[in-house]
Design a protein around this motif. Structure first.
Motif, PDB file in Angstrom:
ATOM      1  N   PHE A  31      34.688  37.095  48.194  1.00 23.40           N
ATOM      2  CA  PHE A  31      35.063  37.357  46.221  1.00 23.40           C
ATOM      3  C   PHE A  31      36.089  36.857  46.239  1.00 23.40           C
ATOM      4  CE2 PHE A  31      34.110  41.832  44.276  1.00 23.40           C
ATOM      5  CZ  PHE A  31      33.961  41.190  43.564  1.00 23.40           C
ATOM      6  N   ILE A  35      37.485  34.060  42.668  1.00 22.25           N
ATOM      7  CA  ILE A  35      37.138  34.414  41.831  1.00 22.25           C
ATOM      8  C   ILE A  35      38.938  33.721  40.853  1.00 22.25           C
ATOM      9  CG2 ILE A  35      35.451  36.137  41.442  1.00 22.25           C
ATOM     10  CD1 ILE A  35      37.721  38.213  41.193  1.00 22.25           C
ATOM     11  N   GLN A 149      37.838  46.384  48.345  1.00 23.36           N
ATOM     12  CA  GLN A 149      38.297  46.063  47.771  1.00 23.36           C
ATOM     13  C   GLN A 149      39.709  45.970  47.669  1.00 23.36           C
ATOM     14  OE1 GLN A 149      37.440  46.117  44.366  1.00 23.36           O
ATOM     15  NE2 GLN A 149      39.840  46.208  43.292  1.00 23.36           N
ATOM     16  N   ILE A 152      39.357  42.579  48.794  1.00 20.73           N
ATOM     17  CA  ILE A 152      38.955  41.515  47.326  1.00 20.73           C
ATOM     18  C   ILE A 152      40.726  40.800  46.368  1.00 20.73           C
ATOM     19  CG2 ILE A 152      38.392  41.548  44.848  1.00 20.73           C
ATOM     20  CD1 ILE A 152      36.231  43.414  45.923  1.00 20.73           C
ATOM     21  N   THR A 153      41.706  42.073  47.075  1.00 17.59           N
ATOM     22  CA  THR A 153      42.940  41.730  46.259  1.00 17.59           C
ATOM     23  C   THR A 153      43.624  40.919  47.302  1.00 17.59           C
ATOM     24  OG1 THR A 153      43.654  43.493  47.451  1.00 17.59           O
ATOM     25  CG2 THR A 153      42.750  44.420  45.220  1.00 17.59           C
ATOM     26  N   ILE A 156      42.325  37.943  46.131  1.00 24.22           N
ATOM     27  CA  ILE A 156      43.212  36.949  44.862  1.00 24.22           C
ATOM     28  C   ILE A 156      44.393  36.863  44.776  1.00 24.22           C
ATOM     29  CG2 ILE A 156      43.777  37.778  42.766  1.00 24.22           C
ATOM     30  CD1 ILE A 156      42.045  39.762  42.717  1.00 24.22           C
ATOM     31  N   GLN A 263      34.529  49.405  34.977  1.00 23.44           N
ATOM     32  CA  GLN A 263      35.070  48.825  35.679  1.00 23.44           C
ATOM     33  C   GLN A 263      35.406  47.259  34.647  1.00 23.44           C
ATOM     34  OE1 GLN A 263      34.173  46.689  38.476  1.00 23.44           O
ATOM     35  NE2 GLN A 263      36.029  47.501  39.501  1.00 23.44           N
ATOM     36  N   GLN A 264      34.263  47.003  33.805  1.00 24.99           N
ATOM     37  CA  GLN A 264      34.661  45.594  33.227  1.00 24.99           C
ATOM     38  C   GLN A 264      34.887  46.003  32.385  1.00 24.99           C
ATOM     39  OE1 GLN A 264      34.999  42.814  35.298  1.00 24.99           O
ATOM     40  NE2 GLN A 264      34.650  43.996  36.980  1.00 24.99           N
ATOM     41  N   ILE A 268      40.034  44.351  33.035  1.00 26.10           N
ATOM     42  CA  ILE A 268      41.250  43.931  33.856  1.00 26.10           C
ATOM     43  C   ILE A 268      40.822  42.262  34.097  1.00 26.10           C
ATOM     44  CG2 ILE A 268      38.710  44.112  36.428  1.00 26.10           C
ATOM     45  CD1 ILE A 268      42.799  44.721  36.442  1.00 26.10           C
ATOM     46  N   ILE A 272      43.380  39.247  35.859  1.00 25.59           N
ATOM     47  CA  ILE A 272      43.280  38.561  36.876  1.00 25.59           C
ATOM     48  C   ILE A 272      43.191  36.581  36.321  1.00 25.59           C
ATOM     49  CG2 ILE A 272      41.702  38.416  38.913  1.00 25.59           C
ATOM     50  CD1 ILE A 272      43.310  40.276  38.804  1.00 25.59           C
ATOM     51  N   ASN A 301      48.534  44.825  43.089  1.00 24.82           N
ATOM     52  CA  ASN A 301      47.143  44.998  43.018  1.00 24.82           C
ATOM     53  C   ASN A 301      47.053  44.976  45.023  1.00 24.82           C
ATOM     54  OD1 ASN A 301      44.544  45.155  41.998  1.00 24.82           O
ATOM     55  ND2 ASN A 301      43.993  43.413  42.427  1.00 24.82           N
ATOM     56  N   PHE A 361      44.229  50.343  37.816  1.00 27.97           N
ATOM     57  CA  PHE A 361      42.896  50.132  37.924  1.00 27.97           C
ATOM     58  C   PHE A 361      42.685  50.240  39.398  1.00 27.97           C
ATOM     59  CE2 PHE A 361      40.254  46.183  38.951  1.00 27.97           C
ATOM     60  CZ  PHE A 361      39.417  46.408  39.046  1.00 27.97           C
ATOM     61  N   GLY A 366      39.373  50.354  40.242  1.00 32.98           N
ATOM     62  CA  GLY A 366      39.101  49.447  41.468  1.00 32.98           C
ATOM     63  C   GLY A 366      38.793  49.331  42.852  1.00 32.98           C
ATOM     64  N   ASN A 393      27.750  45.001  36.235  1.00 33.44           N
ATOM     65  CA  ASN A 393      29.584  45.115  36.732  1.00 33.44           C
ATOM     66  C   ASN A 393      29.110  43.473  36.016  1.00 33.44           C
ATOM     67  OD1 ASN A 393      31.520  43.565  38.550  1.00 33.44           O
ATOM     68  ND2 ASN A 393      31.806  46.180  38.341  1.00 33.44           N
ATOM     69  N   ASN A 397      31.487  41.420  33.124  1.00 29.08           N
ATOM     70  CA  ASN A 397      32.875  40.610  33.567  1.00 29.08           C
ATOM     71  C   ASN A 397      32.570  39.137  33.398  1.00 29.08           C
ATOM     72  OD1 ASN A 397      34.031  38.619  35.201  1.00 29.08           O
ATOM     73  ND2 ASN A 397      33.723  39.713  37.202  1.00 29.08           N
TER      74      ASN A 397
HETATM   75  C1  BGC Z   1      36.694  43.549  40.191  1.00 28.28           C
HETATM   76  C2  BGC Z   1      36.461  42.941  39.861  1.00 28.28           C
HETATM   77  C3  BGC Z   1      37.893  42.890  39.735  1.00 28.28           C
HETATM   78  C4  BGC Z   1      38.967  42.595  41.116  1.00 28.28           C
HETATM   79  C5  BGC Z   1      40.668  42.638  40.832  1.00 28.28           C
HETATM   80  C6  BGC Z   1      37.156  44.385  41.708  1.00 28.28           C
HETATM   81  O1  BGC Z   1      36.950  45.536  42.126  1.00 28.28           O
HETATM   82  O2  BGC Z   1      35.290  44.118  40.286  1.00 28.28           O
HETATM   83  O3  BGC Z   1      36.061  42.595  39.034  1.00 28.28           O
HETATM   84  O4  BGC Z   1      38.483  41.369  39.744  1.00 28.28           O
HETATM   85  O5  BGC Z   1      38.234  44.247  41.338  1.00 28.28           O
HETATM   86  O6  BGC Z   1      41.178  43.396  41.729  1.00 28.28           O
END
Ligand code: BGC
Length: 459
Positions: A31, A35, A149, A152-153, A156, A263-264, A268, A272, A301, A361, A366, A393, A397
């Motif tokens: 994810f 992104i 989460q 996800i980070t 990223i 959250q959106q 944030i 990103i 993050n 966040f 987050g 969400n 976004n």
């Molecule tokens: C959010 C994403 C965001 C990401 C950033 C996620 O929880 O859903 O939209 O880009 O966190 O760390």
């Protein structure tokens, strides 16, 4: 005492549960990677295909359109086929999308590949937290689900680092295509891992559920959980979408929807997706210094999310949410003031306030959003209710990403960040007033108390 507590907690789950968490959370990694990777690949793709600004915007947002669609049917699939099969399907879609986008012979194939990746991103954003919440022991559920989460980070950050590494060459196909490796690993590993006990009980497969519980949980509390789940599982298996709109469900549905929305709309993803751009507006001297500062944002993050994973089951979801959003609002106000007054130190203020904003966040919205929406809904429609929250969400976004650059033109950077701060203030009020504490409670206890509250508010 603290040491004993930690030991007790880690002793509650087996190595199998930890491996299941790792494999499922690869979905979170993919994810985040998908992104963020486009921001670096975009420059080369735009050159190769001669894209206009609108074309670039479309290429970035096509993934989000796919994610809106994926999140919308994730819940239905997860309720009907099971969480495990949905993860398997998602991994296959990731492989297909990444391969198609990387090997694309023309622009249309690339767009299709990115749309397919988006479908998988939307699916995984729902089904990974759901799977994790349902295999976790109650006392460490916050940590288990927030691994999503964290992943996800990390995804990223991996993309930001590759963007930096590849910023000299033009190997954009490699950047996008590398996602095939974790997806293929996830698919193969998942073949050997079990379904969640909750879904099995919901589908009258109690014996299998007992087998899974005894392999993944070392404490015996699960025996009580099974009894509670059996009591809560409906006699009638046909669940209708309209049930979600019944008065007793509306309150609980609204909580997930608003947490997802806030959250959106607190902005944030402007950071990103567009951090290098913001740093350039703030006067960073070169593109590569702006990209490097962005890597710094990615690192912060991850670190702040690690802290959140540690804190969620200690100080609870509610406090983290409130502290997190208050910190975001303050950082946004500082950033906005620096842009509006055209401060001399704008570049320094920009990097400090953006780092603070991202950290707040990470520890609040987050980590907590995905945990909350995976634990507040009743078992019999957990997947579908999550899908509605997920749909909101992803659509918000998309809208924030779509409008950000235009808003900067009309209102200036200071004005735009002020708007996100105002949404943050509304979020503080909402969380303070309505969001319950779910720390340490079993999913079944949460279900019973949420339905009671829903009923009260529907009367
Ligand atoms: C959010 C994403 C965001 C990401 C950033 C996620 O929880 O859903 O939209 O880009 O966190 O760390």
């Amino acid at each position: 005492m603290i040491k004993k507590n930690i030991l007790n907690r880690s002793e509650q789950s087996s190595w199998l549960a930890i491996f299941m968490t790792f494999v499922a959370s690869l979905g979170g990694f993919l994810f985040g990677y998908n992104i963020a990777v486009i921001s670096g690949a975009l420059i080369f793709i735009a050159q190769e295909y001669g894209l206009s600004a609108a074309g670039e915007g479309f290429l970035v947002s096509i993934l989000l359109i796919g994610a809106i669609a994926g999140a919308s049917f994730a819940g239905f699939l997860a309720d009907r086929w099971g969480r495990r099969s949905t993860i398997l399907l998602t991994a296959l879609i990731f492989i297909l999308g990444a391969w198609l986008a990387a090997a694309a012979p023309n622009l249309n194939a690339l767009l299709l590949g990115r749309f397919i990746c988006g479908l998988a991103v939307g699916l995984t954003s729902m089904v990974t937290p759901l799977y994790l919440a349902e295999i976790a022991p109650p006392h460490t559920r916050g940590a288990f689900v927030s691994i999503h989460q964290l992943a996800i980070t990390v995804g990223i950050l991996a993309a930001y680092i590759l963007n930096y590494v590849f910023s000299e060459s033009a190997l954009w196909r490699w950047m996008i295509g590398l996602a095939v490796i974790p997806s293929a690993f996830q698919f193969v590993a998942m073949l050997f891992l079990p379904e969640t006990p909750s879904w099995l009980i919901e589908h009258r497969k109690t014996e299998q559920a007992v087998r899974v519980f005894s392999r993944i949980r070392k404490d015996r509390e699960w025996e009580r959980d099974i009894e509670e789940m059996k009591n809560l599982a409906p006699l009638d298996r046909k669940i209708k979408w309209s049930t979600l709109l019944k008065p007793e469900m509306r309150f609980v549905l609204a909580i997930g929807v608003f947490v997802s929305l806030f959250q959106q709309i607190t902005g944030i993803n402007t950071v990103i997706y567009y951090a290098p751009k913001i740093f350039q507006i703030a006067g960073f001297p070169s593109v590569s210094s702006a990209i490097l500062a962005t890597v710094g944002i990615g690192v912060i993050n991850v670190i702040a999310t690690l802290i959140a994973v540690w804190l969620l089951d200690r100080i609870g979801r509610r406090k983290l949410l409130l502290i997190g959003v208050c910190g975001m609002v303050i950082s946004l106000l500082v950033l906005s003031a620096a842009f509006i007054t055209q401060s001399q130190a704008i570049d320094l203020i920009a990097i400090i306030s953006l780092m603070a904003y991202v950290s707040f966040f990470a520890i609040g919205l987050g980590a907590v959003t995905w945990v909350l929406i995976s634990e507040i809904y009743p078992l019999r429609m957990r997947g579908r209710a999550m899908s509605i929250a997920g749909f909101v969400n992803w659509i918000s976004n998309y809208l924030v990403a779509l409008t950000f650059l235009d808003l900067i033109e009309y209102l200036g950077s200071g004005g735009v960040f002020l708007i996100y701060a105002a949404f943050g203030i509304a979020a503080i009020w909402f969380f303070y007033r309505y969001v319950p504490e779910t720390k340490g409670k079993s999913l079944e206890t949460i279900e019973a108390s949420m339905l009671k509250k829903s009923k009260r508010s529907g009367e």
